[in-house]
Design an enzyme around this catalytic site. Structure first.
Site, PDB file in Angstrom:
ATOM      1  N   ARG A 138       0.726  -1.398   0.064  1.00 29.69           N
ATOM      2  CA  ARG A 138      -0.033  -0.028   0.171  1.00 29.69           C
ATOM      3  C   ARG A 138       0.787   1.037  -0.067  1.00 29.69           C
ATOM      4  NH1 ARG A 138      -4.412  -1.893   4.869  1.00 29.69           N
ATOM      5  NH2 ARG A 138      -4.838  -3.503   3.630  1.00 29.69           N
ATOM      6  N   CYS A 157       0.326  15.229 -14.785  1.00 30.15           N
ATOM      7  CA  CYS A 157       0.785  14.226 -16.008  1.00 30.15           C
ATOM      8  C   CYS A 157       1.318  12.922 -15.497  1.00 30.15           C
ATOM      9  CB  CYS A 157       1.526  14.744 -17.133  1.00 30.15           C
ATOM     10  SG  CYS A 157       1.223  15.978 -18.025  1.00 30.15           S
ATOM     11  N   ARG A 183      -0.201   9.564 -17.431  1.00 32.14           N
ATOM     12  CA  ARG A 183      -1.321   9.619 -18.006  1.00 32.14           C
ATOM     13  C   ARG A 183      -1.123  10.136 -19.770  1.00 32.14           C
ATOM     14  NH1 ARG A 183      -2.914  14.539 -19.403  1.00 32.14           N
ATOM     15  NH2 ARG A 183      -2.568  16.127 -18.132  1.00 32.14           N
ATOM     16  N   SER A 184      -0.394  10.748 -19.627  1.00 30.27           N
ATOM     17  CA  SER A 184       0.106  11.472 -20.856  1.00 30.27           C
ATOM     18  C   SER A 184       1.577  12.075 -20.979  1.00 30.27           C
ATOM     19  CB  SER A 184      -1.064  12.650 -21.025  1.00 30.27           C
ATOM     20  OG  SER A 184      -0.361  13.225 -22.364  1.00 30.27           O
TER      21      SER A 184
END
Length: 282
Positions: A138, A157, A183-184
């Site tokens: 975790r 990002c 993500r990008s």
């Protein structure tokens, strides 16, 4: 030759040969002249870097290790969202009149949350668990907080780090591994910048937690090359490659909050020429 170079070249070739184009689609990014910025993209790119074997700085062109480390520490150590705390102009375009980029990046890492051990922010929680609960599944950070997106001047990002500790047979020290989720990514402008930043972070965390570094796995949901970057990429990936540099970190630092960019050196870092004036889509 550098493994980081091979990974970068293979990724770029895959995007150029097998990617999909956004040309003609309704896209948000644009160039400085107002023209839509289209890309060739690949979904779900996964790159693995074994930090025990080499430090993953490109040799095709130089990555400014001190500057990218300064930015990393601005986010992870100072937990700042104000460009006045950063000796760089990289984030200026997204800052308001007071220098703030809103509730983004370092702001999210610095929010304190209640735990049974007391209140801690995300970075301190990672440090606590690596030292006290190293085999926990975790140990992670997340700065893509939906309720605050409307108050961010840009969405994160590289938004999440997941840490995982292993105990390799026959070795005394534990091994720190991590997954960087993004993500990008603008491959030309940001790929090796981000890889080097989080490789540095892993070295720092491993040192203060008395571990050794292991694998950095970089997961990119949308890895793209902008249309105006294609000829630059094509020239870059056929350049001569050199051996990976030797990374050193000041061994006297045992407190994460005492590190500075000056505690890092890359020795024997031979590279191709730097690329000047890369156009950036916003």
């Amino acid at each position: 030759m550098s493994l980081a170079d091979k990974i970068f070249v293979d990724m770029c070739n895959d995007i150029l040969e097998n990617g999909t184009s956004t040309e003609g689609e309704k896209v948000r990014p644009h160039w400085e002249d107002g023209t839509s910025a289209y890309t060739i993209k690949k979904f779900g790119v996964v790159n693995r870097y074994d930090l025990q074997k080499e430090f993953p700085a490109l040799t095709l062109r130089r990555t400014a290790i001190q500057t990218c480390t300064e930015e990393l520490l601005w986010i992870w150590q100072r937990k700042s969202n104000n460009i006045h705390d950063l000796n760089s102009t990289i984030w200026d375009e997204w800052a308001d009149a007071d220098g703030s980029i809103g509730k983004a990046y370092g702001y999210q890492l610095g929010i304190r949350h209640p735990y049974k051990e007391g209140e801690m922010d995300q970075v301190d929680r990672v440090l606590y668990d690596l030292k006290n609960n190293p085999f926990s599944r975790r140990i992670l950070t997340n700065i893509y907080v939906h309720q605050d997106l409307h108050e961010m001047n840009l969405y994160p990002c590289a938004y999440s780090m997941t840490f995982n500790v292993t105990h390799k047979k026959g070795e005394e020290r534990l091994t720190l591994n991590a997954i960087l989720n993004q993500r990008s990514q603008d491959v030309l402008a940001a790929n090796n910048w981000n890889v080097c930043q989080y490789a540095v972070l892993m070295h720092m965390l491993a040192q203060v937690c008395d571990m050794q570094v292991g694998e950095l796995v970089h997961v990119i949901a949308d890895a793209h090359i902008y249309d105006r970057h294609i000829p630059i990429i094509r020239e870059l990936i056929v350049r001569e490659q050199y051996p990976a540099p030797k990374f050193t970190l000041n061994p006297e630092i045992r407190d994460f909050y005492q590190f500075t960019a000056k505690d890092i050196t890359l020795e024997d870092y031979v590279t191709g020429p730097q690329i000047q004036n890369i156009p950036i889509a916003v």
